[in-house]
Design a protein around this motif. Structure first.
Motif, PDB file in Angstrom:
ATOM      1  N   GLY A 104       0.791  -1.231   0.000  1.00 57.20           N
ATOM      2  CA  GLY A 104       0.000   0.000   0.000  1.00 57.20           C
ATOM      3  C   GLY A 104       0.820   1.276   0.000  1.00 57.20           C
ATOM      4  N   SER A 105       2.126   1.137  -0.195  1.00 56.90           N
ATOM      5  CA  SER A 105       2.974   2.330  -0.170  1.00 56.90           C
ATOM      6  C   SER A 105       2.897   3.089  -1.492  1.00 56.90           C
ATOM      7  CB  SER A 105       4.425   1.927   0.108  1.00 56.90           C
ATOM      8  OG  SER A 105       4.913   1.110  -0.932  1.00 56.90           O
ATOM      9  N   TYR A 106       3.299   4.327  -1.432  1.00 59.12           N
ATOM     10  CA  TYR A 106       3.306   5.176  -2.615  1.00 59.12           C
ATOM     11  C   TYR A 106       4.550   4.891  -3.440  1.00 59.12           C
ATOM     12  CZ  TYR A 106      -0.544   7.899  -0.768  1.00 59.12           C
ATOM     13  OH  TYR A 106      -1.762   8.294  -0.311  1.00 59.12           O
ATOM     14  N   LYS A 107       4.412   5.100  -4.752  1.00 60.08           N
ATOM     15  CA  LYS A 107       5.532   4.950  -5.674  1.00 60.08           C
ATOM     16  C   LYS A 107       5.609   6.199  -6.542  1.00 60.08           C
ATOM     17  CE  LYS A 107       5.098  -0.055  -6.041  1.00 60.08           C
ATOM     18  NZ  LYS A 107       4.862  -1.178  -6.953  1.00 60.08           N
ATOM     19  N   ILE A 108       6.735   6.375  -7.186  1.00 63.10           N
ATOM     20  CA  ILE A 108       6.923   7.516  -8.075  1.00 63.10           C
ATOM     21  C   ILE A 108       6.241   7.209  -9.408  1.00 63.10           C
ATOM     22  CG2 ILE A 108       8.618   8.901  -9.320  1.00 63.10           C
ATOM     23  CD1 ILE A 108      10.600   8.232  -7.027  1.00 63.10           C
TER      24      ILE A 108
ATOM     25  N   GLU B  48       6.726  11.894 -16.828  1.00 59.02           N
ATOM     26  CA  GLU B  48       8.175  12.020 -17.027  1.00 59.02           C
ATOM     27  C   GLU B  48       8.614  13.478 -16.933  1.00 59.02           C
ATOM     28  OE1 GLU B  48      10.202   9.382 -17.169  1.00 59.02           O
ATOM     29  OE2 GLU B  48       8.368   8.184 -16.914  1.00 59.02           O
ATOM     30  N   TYR B  49       7.660  14.407 -17.071  1.00 58.45           N
ATOM     31  CA  TYR B  49       7.976  15.833 -17.095  1.00 58.45           C
ATOM     32  C   TYR B  49       7.395  16.612 -15.929  1.00 58.45           C
ATOM     33  CZ  TYR B  49       8.937  14.374 -21.834  1.00 58.45           C
ATOM     34  OH  TYR B  49       9.416  13.702 -22.919  1.00 58.45           O
ATOM     35  N   VAL B  50       6.212  16.200 -15.439  1.00 56.17           N
ATOM     36  CA  VAL B  50       5.547  16.936 -14.369  1.00 56.17           C
ATOM     37  C   VAL B  50       4.939  15.983 -13.347  1.00 56.17           C
ATOM     38  CG1 VAL B  50       5.013  18.986 -15.762  1.00 56.17           C
ATOM     39  CG2 VAL B  50       3.368  17.127 -15.660  1.00 56.17           C
ATOM     40  N   SER B  51       4.853  16.443 -12.112  1.00 59.90           N
ATOM     41  CA  SER B  51       4.224  15.662 -11.047  1.00 59.90           C
ATOM     42  C   SER B  51       2.712  15.648 -11.182  1.00 59.90           C
ATOM     43  CB  SER B  51       4.591  16.240  -9.677  1.00 59.90           C
ATOM     44  OG  SER B  51       5.979  16.223  -9.486  1.00 59.90           O
ATOM     45  N   GLY B  52       2.144  16.725 -11.698  1.00 60.63           N
ATOM     46  CA  GLY B  52       0.696  16.850 -11.812  1.00 60.63           C
ATOM     47  C   GLY B  52       0.208  16.658 -13.239  1.00 60.63           C
ATOM     48  N   ALA B  53       0.593  15.551 -13.864  1.00 57.70           N
ATOM     49  CA  ALA B  53       0.203  15.306 -15.258  1.00 57.70           C
ATOM     50  C   ALA B  53      -1.317  15.248 -15.411  1.00 57.70           C
ATOM     51  CB  ALA B  53       0.838  14.009 -15.757  1.00 57.70           C
ATOM     52  N   ASN B  54      -1.986  14.632 -14.461  1.00 57.14           N
ATOM     53  CA  ASN B  54      -3.455  14.571 -14.527  1.00 57.14           C
ATOM     54  C   ASN B  54      -4.054  15.974 -14.404  1.00 57.14           C
ATOM     55  OD1 ASN B  54      -2.443  14.510 -11.872  1.00 57.14           O
ATOM     56  ND2 ASN B  54      -4.217  13.440 -11.084  1.00 57.14           N
ATOM     57  N   PHE B  55      -3.472  16.810 -13.572  1.00 57.18           N
ATOM     58  CA  PHE B  55      -3.951  18.181 -13.417  1.00 57.18           C
ATOM     59  C   PHE B  55      -3.721  18.993 -14.697  1.00 57.18           C
ATOM     60  CE2 PHE B  55      -2.611  17.529  -8.774  1.00 57.18           C
ATOM     61  CZ  PHE B  55      -3.823  16.944  -8.452  1.00 57.18           C
TER      62      PHE B  55
ATOM     63  N   HIS C 204       1.484  21.588  -4.498  1.00 60.39           N
ATOM     64  CA  HIS C 204       1.492  20.862  -3.232  1.00 60.39           C
ATOM     65  C   HIS C 204       1.896  19.402  -3.444  1.00 60.39           C
ATOM     66  CE1 HIS C 204      -0.343  18.532   0.075  1.00 60.39           C
ATOM     67  NE2 HIS C 204       0.124  19.530   0.806  1.00 60.39           N
ATOM     68  N   HIS C 205       1.335  18.756  -4.448  1.00 58.41           N
ATOM     69  CA  HIS C 205       1.680  17.353  -4.723  1.00 58.41           C
ATOM     70  C   HIS C 205       3.156  17.217  -5.081  1.00 58.41           C
ATOM     71  CE1 HIS C 205      -2.477  15.378  -5.438  1.00 58.41           C
ATOM     72  NE2 HIS C 205      -2.585  16.384  -4.594  1.00 58.41           N
ATOM     73  N   HIS C 206       3.658  18.160  -5.866  1.00 60.74           N
ATOM     74  CA  HIS C 206       5.062  18.133  -6.261  1.00 60.74           C
ATOM     75  C   HIS C 206       5.965  18.241  -5.024  1.00 60.74           C
ATOM     76  CE1 HIS C 206       8.471  18.616  -8.927  1.00 60.74           C
ATOM     77  NE2 HIS C 206       8.792  19.753  -8.328  1.00 60.74           N
ATOM     78  N   ALA C 207       5.639  19.165  -4.143  1.00 53.78           N
ATOM     79  CA  ALA C 207       6.431  19.322  -2.910  1.00 53.78           C
ATOM     80  C   ALA C 207       6.356  18.053  -2.060  1.00 53.78           C
ATOM     81  CB  ALA C 207       5.927  20.531  -2.120  1.00 53.78           C
ATOM     82  N   TRP C 208       5.176  17.442  -2.007  1.00 50.67           N
ATOM     83  CA  TRP C 208       5.006  16.214  -1.224  1.00 50.67           C
ATOM     84  C   TRP C 208       5.855  15.097  -1.806  1.00 50.67           C
ATOM     85  CZ3 TRP C 208       3.381  11.244  -2.173  1.00 50.67           C
ATOM     86  CH2 TRP C 208       3.140  10.452  -1.045  1.00 50.67           C
ATOM     87  N   TYR C 209       5.830  14.909  -3.116  1.00 51.20           N
ATOM     88  CA  TYR C 209       6.643  13.868  -3.766  1.00 51.20           C
ATOM     89  C   TYR C 209       8.123  14.094  -3.486  1.00 51.20           C
ATOM     90  CZ  TYR C 209       3.024  11.672  -6.703  1.00 51.20           C
ATOM     91  OH  TYR C 209       1.943  10.971  -7.167  1.00 51.20           O
ATOM     92  N   ARG C 210       8.570  15.339  -3.606  1.00 52.40           N
ATOM     93  CA  ARG C 210       9.997  15.632  -3.383  1.00 52.40           C
ATOM     94  C   ARG C 210      10.394  15.357  -1.933  1.00 52.40           C
ATOM     95  NH1 ARG C 210      12.486  19.539  -7.356  1.00 52.40           N
ATOM     96  NH2 ARG C 210      13.908  19.786  -5.635  1.00 52.40           N
ATOM     97  N   GLU C 211       9.509  15.685  -0.999  1.00 59.31           N
ATOM     98  CA  GLU C 211       9.793  15.427   0.413  1.00 59.31           C
ATOM     99  C   GLU C 211       9.782  13.929   0.698  1.00 59.31           C
ATOM    100  OE1 GLU C 211       7.611  16.062   4.687  1.00 59.31           O
ATOM    101  OE2 GLU C 211       7.463  17.703   3.226  1.00 59.31           O
TER     102      GLU C 211
ATOM    103  N   GLU D 233      15.528  10.253  -4.725  1.00 60.12           N
ATOM    104  CA  GLU D 233      14.993   9.282  -5.693  1.00 60.12           C
ATOM    105  C   GLU D 233      14.054   9.945  -6.696  1.00 60.12           C
ATOM    106  OE1 GLU D 233      13.312   5.627  -4.092  1.00 60.12           O
ATOM    107  OE2 GLU D 233      14.337   6.071  -2.208  1.00 60.12           O
ATOM    108  N   TYR D 234      13.477  11.085  -6.316  1.00 57.54           N
ATOM    109  CA  TYR D 234      12.512  11.748  -7.190  1.00 57.54           C
ATOM    110  C   TYR D 234      13.261  12.474  -8.301  1.00 57.54           C
ATOM    111  CZ  TYR D 234       8.000  13.603  -8.450  1.00 57.54           C
ATOM    112  OH  TYR D 234       6.836  13.874  -9.132  1.00 57.54           O
TER     113      TYR D 234
END
Length: 130
Positions: free
Chosen positions: A51-55, A62-69, A105-112, A117-118
């Motif tokens: 259940g852990s998160y993955k990149i 490949e270019y942005v954290s918020g591709a869906n956005f 916010h999502h981008h900052a969360w992924y980087r943290e 690894e990000y």
């Protein structure tokens, strides 16, 4: 609701010109991309045994954290270009004002969460820019 406004007696006729066709194409591409990237996130989480998160990888991830956005913004921006109504432009602006900060916010969360690894070159919402 948005499409219903286009068919109402108060809706002005929209010219079927290059701007309309480009807007319609952008809306369709954005809707497809939004669904594809949302599905990629669902599959990524489902593939985790603990259940852990993955990149996220692939597509615009490949270019942005918020591709869906980004794709949702393209979808509604395209719709506004095609519809050319005040309501559609206001709605598109609200989408940007809602999803832009979420992407940051999502981008900052992924980087943290993932640290080094990000992917360092991945942006929050706009490839190579933001």
């Amino acid at each position: 609701l948005q499409a219903g406004g286009l068919a109402s007696p108060w809706a002005a006729a929209v010219d079927v010109d290059a701007f309309f066709v480009a807007g319609l194409a952008a809306a369709a591409l954005g809707a497809y991309g939004n669904a594809w990237h949302d599905d990629a996130l669902r599959k990524l989480r489902a593939s985790s045994t603990d259940g852990s998160y993955k990149i996220p990888k692939g597509g615009l991830y490949e270019y942005v954290s918020g591709a869906n956005f980004l794709c949702e913004i393209l979808e509604w921006g395209g719709f506004a270009c095609a519809a050319r109504t005040t309501a559609s432009w206001v709605f598109a602006a609200c989408v940007v004002l809602n999803l832009g900060p979420r992407a940051l916010h999502h981008h900052a969360w992924y980087r943290e969460k993932f640290g080094s690894e990000y992917p360092a070159g991945r942006k929050a919402l706009l490839p190579w820019v933001l």
